[in-house]
Every structure is written in C-alpha cells, then in structure tokens.
Scaffold this motif. Sequence first.
Motif, PDB file in Angstrom:
ATOM      1  N   LEU A   1      -0.245 -12.097   3.710  1.00 48.96           N
ATOM      2  CA  LEU A   1      -0.419 -10.911   4.396  1.00 48.96           C
ATOM      3  C   LEU A   1       0.751 -10.453   5.292  1.00 48.96           C
ATOM      4  N   LEU A   2       0.960  -9.170   5.281  1.00 52.62           N
ATOM      5  CA  LEU A   2       1.759  -8.622   6.014  1.00 52.62           C
ATOM      6  C   LEU A   2       1.242  -7.533   6.940  1.00 52.62           C
ATOM      7  N   ILE A   3       1.468  -8.019   8.280  1.00 49.84           N
ATOM      8  CA  ILE A   3       1.012  -7.055   9.700  1.00 49.84           C
ATOM      9  C   ILE A   3       1.968  -5.994  10.139  1.00 49.84           C
ATOM     10  N   ALA A   4       1.752  -4.809  10.057  1.00 53.74           N
ATOM     11  CA  ALA A   4       2.563  -3.912  10.874  1.00 53.74           C
ATOM     12  C   ALA A   4       1.879  -3.273  11.888  1.00 53.74           C
ATOM     13  N   GLN A   5       2.562  -2.448  12.711  1.00 59.62           N
ATOM     14  CA  GLN A   5       2.167  -1.985  14.106  1.00 59.62           C
ATOM     15  C   GLN A   5       0.853  -0.935  14.214  1.00 59.62           C
ATOM     16  N   ASP A   6       0.803  -0.459  13.010  1.00 63.94           N
ATOM     17  CA  ASP A   6      -0.144   0.447  13.106  1.00 63.94           C
ATOM     18  C   ASP A   6      -0.575   0.842  11.423  1.00 63.94           C
ATOM     19  N   LEU A   7      -1.714   1.624  11.087  1.00 61.29           N
ATOM     20  CA  LEU A   7      -2.021   1.507   9.731  1.00 61.29           C
ATOM     21  C   LEU A   7      -1.069   2.677   8.940  1.00 61.29           C
ATOM     22  N   ASP A   8      -0.686   3.621   9.517  1.00 59.49           N
ATOM     23  CA  ASP A   8       0.424   4.474   8.837  1.00 59.49           C
ATOM     24  C   ASP A   8       1.518   3.806   8.235  1.00 59.49           C
ATOM     25  N   THR A   9       2.277   2.817   9.229  1.00 65.30           N
ATOM     26  CA  THR A   9       3.366   1.831   8.855  1.00 65.30           C
ATOM     27  C   THR A   9       2.949   1.337   7.768  1.00 65.30           C
ATOM     28  N   ALA A  10       1.626   0.563   7.852  1.00 62.99           N
ATOM     29  CA  ALA A  10       1.149  -0.509   7.017  1.00 62.99           C
ATOM     30  C   ALA A  10       1.195   0.093   5.684  1.00 62.99           C
ATOM     31  N   LYS A  11       0.715   1.319   5.511  1.00 56.92           N
ATOM     32  CA  LYS A  11       0.714   1.957   4.205  1.00 56.92           C
ATOM     33  C   LYS A  11       1.914   2.349   3.826  1.00 56.92           C
ATOM     34  N   ASP A  12       2.967   2.808   4.499  1.00 50.33           N
ATOM     35  CA  ASP A  12       4.125   3.136   3.991  1.00 50.33           C
ATOM     36  C   ASP A  12       4.838   1.957   3.400  1.00 50.33           C
TER      37      ASP A  12
END
Length: 512
Positions: A76-87
């Motif tokens: 799993l990789l967690i980013a600060q928001d959904l847009d960043t995660a998708k990017d």
Amino acid sequence: MDKRLEDRIWRISHLYSIRNKRKKLVILEPNRAQKDFDSRAHTRNIICKSRQLGFTTWESLDELDEVLFTRNTDELLIAQDLDTAKDIFSNKIGLAWNNFPLKHLYQVDNESARQLKFTFSDGSMSSITVESSGRAGTYHRVHITEFALVCAKYPDKAREIIEGTIPAIPRNGRLDIESTAEGEIGAFHDMFWEAWNRGEPTLPAEFKAHFYSWLWDDEEMGMTAPLPNLPKEFLDYQKKNDLTDVQISYYFQKWLSLDKNWDALFRQYPTTPEEAFTYSGHKLFNIDRISVLKRQCVFGERERDWIYYEQPRLGHKYVLAADIAEGVGQDSSTCVIWDFTPTKPKVVAIYRSNQIPPDLFAYEMRNGGTKYFYALAAPERNNHGHATISKLKEIYPEDRIYADDKGQYGWLTTLVSKPRIMYDLSTAINDELVDIPSMPLLVEMQTYDKEEIQTNKFDPDKTKHYDLLMAAAIGFQMRSELSQPAAVEVFKPDWSTKTAPQEKIVTIKPKW
C-alpha cells in the motif's frame, strides 16, 4: 531464467521506466540518496528530506518490483489526498508497469486507477494499491508519502493511519514514512525526533530516522554554476555549513525562487534536521546553542519513567520542579531536578508520563525528592496541581515544599509570570550559564516559539505541550529559594506491592 532477475537492484535499475526532470521517458537510474537509503533501511523507517530527491518514485517502483517478484504480498502507498494518490499511480506505478519489458509473463487479475493485482501460475496473488488514507486490512509493506502534510491538513487521516494502518503491518513487514517537514507540531515531527534522538533501533517495531538535505541532489547541483557577489548572509551561511561555491549558489537561487522566504527555504531545502522543522526566526532559545548542548547529551539511567543523568551527592542543593498534566492520556506530568551547587547549575534528572493521575503523581515527586536528599519541591499549582499538592503535603515535609509570599504552596503560572521565567531560562541557556544534558528537554527548547509565551491553556489538538520545559523554567526560579534541612529521611520504596509502596526510612545528617 536470466540470473540477473534474481538481483532486486539490477531489476529496479534495468526494468522500470520513469519520466525524468526533463519529462523524458528513461530507465530508472537510482540516485545517490536512493542508494544510500536502500542500503541503510530498517523494517520501520521515517525520512525527513529535501524536495525533489525521488523517494516517492523509488518507493513506488520498489513496491511494484516486490509485488511482481514475490507471491502473496499486498502493498500500500498512502498519499495526502485522492488526486495525488491517482497521480502517483498513473505517473509512477502505472507508467512503469505499462513499459515493463516482461509484462507478457503476468496475468492481471485487476487493473484500476488505484490498484494492480496479479495472479501467479500456482493461484497465488499479489497486489499494489494507492490510497489517500489508511484502509482496513493487512499489508506486508506500506509507504506513506508527505506524512507531515497529512498531519497538518488532515489530522483525522493521520490518526487513522497511526491507530489503524501502522499497527496492522506484521512484525516482518515493512513501513516507510517520508516527508518534507511542515512545522514543529504534529505526529511526523514527534515520530522523527524520537527516532533521531534515540539513534539506531534495537527492535523491529522501532523507527529508524533518516535525513537527506538538499546537498544530496547531485543532478540539480550539476547544472549549477557559481555566482559572483552573493549577499553576505549567504557567504556567512556557506562558511558555517562548509559549502562549496556551487552549493551556496544553488541555495541562493532556491531562495530567490521561493520569493526570498527563509521559512519556506528551510522547510523545503533544509541543511540540517533542525532547519527542516523551523518555521520562523522567533525562537526563544538560541538554536546554535541548543545544537551544541545536544551534542553533549548523555543517555542517563532509566528507571520506570525517570531518567537520571547524575546520582545525588551529599552537600549539594537540589530543586525538584513539576508541571502537572490536565489528565491521563493527554499532556504529560513532568519533573525536572536541578543541582544548584556547581558553579554552573545542572539538570540531573527528569520524569515524564501521560499515564499517571495528579494525586499519584505526588508519590513520584516524593520519590524523586527524597532520592535527592529532600530536594525543594516546586509543583505548579494551576488546575490539577492542587490535587498533587494536597497529596504531597501528606507524604512530604511541608517545609520542603515551595510556598509563595502569601503562604500558598506551589508555583502559580500566569500570563505575567510565564514570560519572566521563560526569558530567565532562555538567557541562562543562551549565555551558557547552565548545563542541560537531557535530550528530551532540549528538543522542547529547540522548538519553543516566543508566541507560546502568551499561551497558558492546554490545547488537546496540539502534540507539543512543552511540559518538561515548563518544569525546568519553574525549577530555575527556585535558585534563590534554597535552604537545607538539618537532616533528611530517605525513603526506600518497595515496588513489589501493587498498592502504594512500603517504605524503609533511613535518616541522614548531611554536612552542608
């Protein structure tokens, strides 16, 4: 099978494509920072870094490689928001997978905007998922990017990650947290400094701290030419940090690109860990002086929640000051013991716990006070301090408890007295008049901002409450209040009982 495929580093540096800083599609060539981290990584890692060092790229491809070459692993990789995660998924993981030369050998069970799941010939499966928050389930490996930003902007997400995602990682799993700093409070700040100050971990679940400054960015530095006539403050900074002409020129240009904002420069392109977490120049304590004291720190002897830096000596004059917490599980109840006999006053012991109620905290004060020959006890009497003082008067000689001119026991911190005691202590620190061997206390001093002086209330949303610092400042005020008893009775607690400890009393007549 090509033997080279058994080498993970060979695979990562030969099979996976990225877009470089010039937007060209190239095979990943690990940079110096990525190689260094990979060689020193622990099972739990927390990384404070400068911008543009490629840690998210490295972790994305390392996780993808592990999924492709390891059966039954979920990552799993967690980013600060959904847009960043998708990017991240599209431009790093997805890009590498779409250009993977052995893609035809794999059966994709699921491919979405945030997950890749593969089925192997024996029916086993592995997956890599990118999300914007912690998720239910067990992951063998988790990478959290820009966690400081999550803590600052999305505290509920940060709490979910800390309380849900991280504990679910198995003992033989892997966790990497990386971020540029976002100020001096928050879980990332506290987790990094705890690991950094402790040093090398001794247990799999302990974090190992890593720091990578802008000086690791060899690619950017290689495109920089020395500049003439730099401002004096940059020349002074160059000398202080032993930088080359190219390095200080690069640093100067970053300052210009950030609209000459020193706070942003320190945060995004730190030279030291202290700089990374420093937002303003309004620190009460001199940062350079604190850095010197930190290099002189000792570990001390741990005994429960106490740390002793120096054992008591007959003939010495001791003060025990205390800051009492609002309640269990919130801020901490703390003690700081000063020795005022040397020419340079010294902190010789500290106590800190957020799991002890105010009345039982009086017993810890009593134990510390008697150990140091009936140290003068100075508990703060604000709020729950009254409960501590009431119990302390029952178990500790009243003439060894500080009372003000009106005969009221304990120290009262107000918006008038707080600035005075804090400035008195900062002057002593800055002028090298005291000795502080305690790393936890120095960390609080290092981050203490002048604006904090005007605050006299507990804030449950903050993780930094400066409890040790408050106790130290109160204790330093007691240097003119000292007197000594003609004799002391030293309590020897027996901790074999679960109730209040039984005591053996030994009378000592010190020769003051």
